[in-house]
Design a protein around this motif. Structure first.
Motif, PDB file in Angstrom:
ATOM      1  N   SER A  26      80.722  20.528  19.261  1.00  0.00           N
ATOM      2  CA  SER A  26      81.138  21.910  18.968  1.00  0.00           C
ATOM      3  C   SER A  26      80.013  22.886  19.309  1.00  0.00           C
ATOM      4  O   SER A  26      79.796  23.873  18.613  1.00  0.00           O
ATOM      5  CB  SER A  26      81.528  22.049  17.493  1.00  0.00           C
ATOM      6  N   ASN A  27      79.303  22.588  20.397  1.00  0.00           N
ATOM      7  CA  ASN A  27      78.143  23.415  20.767  1.00  0.00           C
ATOM      8  C   ASN A  27      77.720  23.115  22.196  1.00  0.00           C
ATOM      9  O   ASN A  27      78.108  22.095  22.748  1.00  0.00           O
ATOM     10  CB  ASN A  27      76.978  23.148  19.801  1.00  0.00           C
ATOM     11  N   ASN A  28      76.915  23.990  22.773  1.00  0.00           N
ATOM     12  CA  ASN A  28      76.359  23.750  24.102  1.00  0.00           C
ATOM     13  C   ASN A  28      75.001  23.067  23.956  1.00  0.00           C
ATOM     14  O   ASN A  28      74.311  23.266  22.963  1.00  0.00           O
ATOM     15  CB  ASN A  28      76.247  25.065  24.882  1.00  0.00           C
ATOM     16  N   ALA A  29      74.653  22.256  24.960  1.00  0.00           N
ATOM     17  CA  ALA A  29      73.456  21.400  24.885  1.00  0.00           C
ATOM     18  C   ALA A  29      72.393  21.835  25.895  1.00  0.00           C
ATOM     19  O   ALA A  29      72.718  22.228  27.024  1.00  0.00           O
ATOM     20  CB  ALA A  29      73.858  19.958  25.154  1.00  0.00           C
ATOM     21  N   TYR A  30      71.139  21.745  25.468  1.00  0.00           N
ATOM     22  CA  TYR A  30      69.994  22.184  26.285  1.00  0.00           C
ATOM     23  C   TYR A  30      68.833  21.217  26.123  1.00  0.00           C
ATOM     24  O   TYR A  30      68.653  20.629  25.056  1.00  0.00           O
ATOM     25  CB  TYR A  30      69.451  23.546  25.809  1.00  0.00           C
ATOM     26  N   ILE A  31      67.998  21.128  27.168  1.00  0.00           N
ATOM     27  CA  ILE A  31      66.707  20.475  27.023  1.00  0.00           C
ATOM     28  C   ILE A  31      65.641  21.431  27.557  1.00  0.00           C
ATOM     29  O   ILE A  31      65.956  22.390  28.276  1.00  0.00           O
ATOM     30  CB  ILE A  31      66.638  19.110  27.770  1.00  0.00           C
ATOM     31  N   VAL A  32      64.400  21.160  27.191  1.00  0.00           N
ATOM     32  CA  VAL A  32      63.269  21.960  27.689  1.00  0.00           C
ATOM     33  C   VAL A  32      62.255  20.986  28.270  1.00  0.00           C
ATOM     34  O   VAL A  32      61.878  20.008  27.616  1.00  0.00           O
ATOM     35  CB  VAL A  32      62.598  22.765  26.551  1.00  0.00           C
ATOM     36  N   LYS A  33      61.876  21.218  29.529  1.00  0.00           N
ATOM     37  CA  LYS A  33      60.868  20.368  30.162  1.00  0.00           C
ATOM     38  C   LYS A  33      59.883  21.259  30.912  1.00  0.00           C
ATOM     39  O   LYS A  33      60.296  22.097  31.712  1.00  0.00           O
ATOM     40  CB  LYS A  33      61.554  19.370  31.122  1.00  0.00           C
ATOM     41  N   ASP A  34      58.602  21.072  30.641  1.00  0.00           N
ATOM     42  CA  ASP A  34      57.548  21.870  31.282  1.00  0.00           C
ATOM     43  C   ASP A  34      57.862  23.366  31.212  1.00  0.00           C
ATOM     44  O   ASP A  34      57.729  24.093  32.208  1.00  0.00           O
ATOM     45  CB  ASP A  34      57.364  21.439  32.745  1.00  0.00           C
ATOM     46  N   GLY A  35      58.351  23.801  30.064  1.00  0.00           N
ATOM     47  CA  GLY A  35      58.624  25.223  29.843  1.00  0.00           C
ATOM     48  C   GLY A  35      59.953  25.715  30.380  1.00  0.00           C
ATOM     49  O   GLY A  35      60.355  26.849  30.127  1.00  0.00           O
ATOM     50  N   LYS A  36      60.649  24.863  31.151  1.00  0.00           N
ATOM     51  CA  LYS A  36      61.948  25.274  31.730  1.00  0.00           C
ATOM     52  C   LYS A  36      63.073  24.901  30.762  1.00  0.00           C
ATOM     53  O   LYS A  36      63.130  23.789  30.261  1.00  0.00           O
ATOM     54  CB  LYS A  36      62.215  24.542  33.048  1.00  0.00           C
TER      55      LYS A  36
ATOM     56  N   ILE B 251      66.774  23.931  30.412  1.00  0.00           N
ATOM     57  CA  ILE B 251      67.773  23.337  31.304  1.00  0.00           C
ATOM     58  C   ILE B 251      69.091  23.158  30.557  1.00  0.00           C
ATOM     59  O   ILE B 251      69.119  22.587  29.460  1.00  0.00           O
ATOM     60  CB  ILE B 251      67.268  21.965  31.833  1.00  0.00           C
ATOM     61  N   THR B 252      70.178  23.667  31.144  1.00  0.00           N
ATOM     62  CA  THR B 252      71.499  23.505  30.540  1.00  0.00           C
ATOM     63  C   THR B 252      72.543  23.406  31.636  1.00  0.00           C
ATOM     64  O   THR B 252      72.371  23.982  32.721  1.00  0.00           O
ATOM     65  CB  THR B 252      71.818  24.667  29.555  1.00  0.00           C
ATOM     66  N   ARG B 253      73.600  22.682  31.379  1.00  0.00           N
ATOM     67  CA  ARG B 253      74.650  22.470  32.379  1.00  0.00           C
ATOM     68  C   ARG B 253      75.240  23.811  32.827  1.00  0.00           C
ATOM     69  O   ARG B 253      75.373  24.727  32.010  1.00  0.00           O
ATOM     70  CB  ARG B 253      75.749  21.597  31.765  1.00  0.00           C
ATOM     71  N   GLU B 254      75.595  23.918  34.087  1.00  0.00           N
ATOM     72  CA  GLU B 254      76.161  25.185  34.560  1.00  0.00           C
ATOM     73  C   GLU B 254      77.610  25.319  34.082  1.00  0.00           C
ATOM     74  O   GLU B 254      78.251  24.336  33.731  1.00  0.00           O
ATOM     75  CB  GLU B 254      76.060  25.295  36.085  1.00  0.00           C
ATOM     76  N   LEU B 255      78.107  26.554  34.101  1.00  0.00           N
ATOM     77  CA  LEU B 255      79.472  26.807  33.648  1.00  0.00           C
ATOM     78  C   LEU B 255      80.489  26.270  34.663  1.00  0.00           C
ATOM     79  O   LEU B 255      80.295  26.391  35.865  1.00  0.00           O
ATOM     80  CB  LEU B 255      79.700  28.309  33.457  1.00  0.00           C
ATOM     81  N   SER B 256      81.539  25.662  34.132  1.00  0.00           N
ATOM     82  CA  SER B 256      82.641  25.155  34.949  1.00  0.00           C
ATOM     83  C   SER B 256      83.783  24.881  33.979  1.00  0.00           C
ATOM     84  O   SER B 256      83.680  25.215  32.795  1.00  0.00           O
ATOM     85  CB  SER B 256      82.228  23.849  35.650  1.00  0.00           C
TER      86      SER B 256
ATOM     87  N   GLU C 123      70.181  26.189  35.391  1.00  0.00           N
ATOM     88  CA  GLU C 123      71.517  25.706  35.045  1.00  0.00           C
ATOM     89  C   GLU C 123      71.863  24.536  35.963  1.00  0.00           C
ATOM     90  O   GLU C 123      72.188  24.729  37.125  1.00  0.00           O
ATOM     91  CB  GLU C 123      72.532  26.839  35.150  1.00  0.00           C
ATOM     92  N   ARG C 124      71.730  23.334  35.417  1.00  0.00           N
ATOM     93  CA  ARG C 124      72.040  22.122  36.187  1.00  0.00           C
ATOM     94  C   ARG C 124      72.336  20.967  35.233  1.00  0.00           C
ATOM     95  O   ARG C 124      72.023  21.037  34.042  1.00  0.00           O
ATOM     96  CB  ARG C 124      70.872  21.753  37.106  1.00  0.00           C
ATOM     97  N   ASN C 125      72.923  19.921  35.789  1.00  0.00           N
ATOM     98  CA  ASN C 125      73.236  18.730  34.994  1.00  0.00           C
ATOM     99  C   ASN C 125      71.960  18.010  34.557  1.00  0.00           C
ATOM    100  O   ASN C 125      70.948  18.057  35.257  1.00  0.00           O
ATOM    101  CB  ASN C 125      74.041  17.738  35.835  1.00  0.00           C
ATOM    102  N   PHE C 126      72.042  17.328  33.419  1.00  0.00           N
ATOM    103  CA  PHE C 126      70.952  16.424  33.023  1.00  0.00           C
ATOM    104  C   PHE C 126      71.546  15.199  32.338  1.00  0.00           C
ATOM    105  O   PHE C 126      72.668  15.246  31.826  1.00  0.00           O
ATOM    106  CB  PHE C 126      69.916  17.142  32.135  1.00  0.00           C
TER     107      PHE C 126
END
Ligand code: PDD
Length: 287
Positions: free
Chosen positions: A186-196, A198-203, A228-231
């Protein structure tokens, strides 16, 4: 306290509010919904939720039973009548009841849509102790339908996902399709790597989170880099931080994925900062 709820034009005690057993929301999950948070008695990002609602209705060829202005007035009336300082307003619109069960859509000229709104009182919603602890998530296969960009009330699999998480001693589940994380139950997912960030793009694979849109805008304004990219789950386990966003949790750190600590295993600085900015800015813009 007996809540006052809204059903098809009337404000009623929750004990007196009814919907037909033939309602297509009940029989077919033929309905859409929105959840808007309330902080300090004011609505957070109402315009965003109203816009997504309109899109969900359009995508399903469903008529809007009220105008956006009316919708705002109903939200405000319910907040006032239920004395909500912090909490949520739930809104659901279904294709209504044609008085029988039939797969074919009824004629909207003779079958009006059903609209229901109710409040959920959540004192201290923005001061959740979970934000200091962070969430533990598990990964599960994403077996939902292919139009997750429409906010429908088909929430059986997300509910099963929450139960799978609970059984595993975790707080939530991240869903994975073709090896990549789609979103949380019930939420959008994110990670952080080297300050970036990252979250999946909208589709059509994920819900276009209203909180996501605001957080990405605030991140860009704060000169934080967003990609905004897949992980994958492996990449997430190896990230410096992870977090989720939603109208009910705002920005919430994730500290464990499938039993593996993310980063230091405590809420990360990027998630903490984004939560602070999001709450500050959203409160300023609340209506
Ligand atoms: N859920 N992805 C899914 C599958 C969701 O159900 C939600 C929201 C989000 C986040 O969207 P937003 O930021 O607009 O709340 C992403 C709501 C809160 C719920 O079902 O209770």
């Amino acid at each position: 306290m007996t809540r006052t709820v809204y059903v098809n034009g009337s404000y009623l005690p929750e004990t007196e509010a009814t919907v037909s057993i033939f309602d297509r929301g009940f029989l077919m999950a033929d309905g859409v919904y929105e959840v808007t948070s309330v902080l300090g008695g004011k609505l957070i990002d109402f315009a965003g939720h109203a816009k997504r609602l309109e899109r969900s209705l359009n995508e399903l060829d469903m008529a809007a039973p009220v105008t956006t202005d009316d919708l705002l007035a109903i939200h405000r009336e319910l907040i006032a009548r239920n004395d909500i300082t912090d909490g949520l307003v739930y809104l659901q619109i279904t294709r209504g009841s044609a008085g029988d069960r039939d797969f074919a859509f009824p004629d909207p000229a003779t079958t009006p849509s059903t609209i229901v709104l109710f409040t959920q009182n959540k004192p201290g919603l923005a001061q959740s102790p979970q934000a200091d602890k962070g969430l533990k998530v598990i990964s599960i296969e994403d077996i939902r339908w292919g139009r997750r960009d429409i906010k429908t009330v088909q929430l059986l699999y997300p509910s099963m996902g929450k139960m799978m998480a609970k059984k595993a001693g975790a707080d939530d589940a991240w869903m994975v399709e073709d090896g990549f994380v789609t979103e949380g139950t019930s939420n959008n997912a994110y990670i952080v790597k080297d300050g970036k960030i990252i979250t999946r793009e909208l589709s059509t694979d994920i819900l276009h989170g209203i909180t996501r849109a605001a957080v990405l805008r605030f991140a860009a304004e704060a000169q934080m880099e967003v990609v905004e990219r897949n992980f994958t789950i492996d990449e997430a386990k190896d990230a410096d931080e992870a977090f989720i966003t939603s109208a009910s949790s705002f920005v919430m750190p994730v500290v464990e994925i499938d039993g593996a600590a993310v980063g230091t295993g405590t809420p990360g600085s990027v998630a903490r900062r984004l939560r602070e900015i999001y709450l500050d800015e959203s409160l300023k813009a609340a209506i």
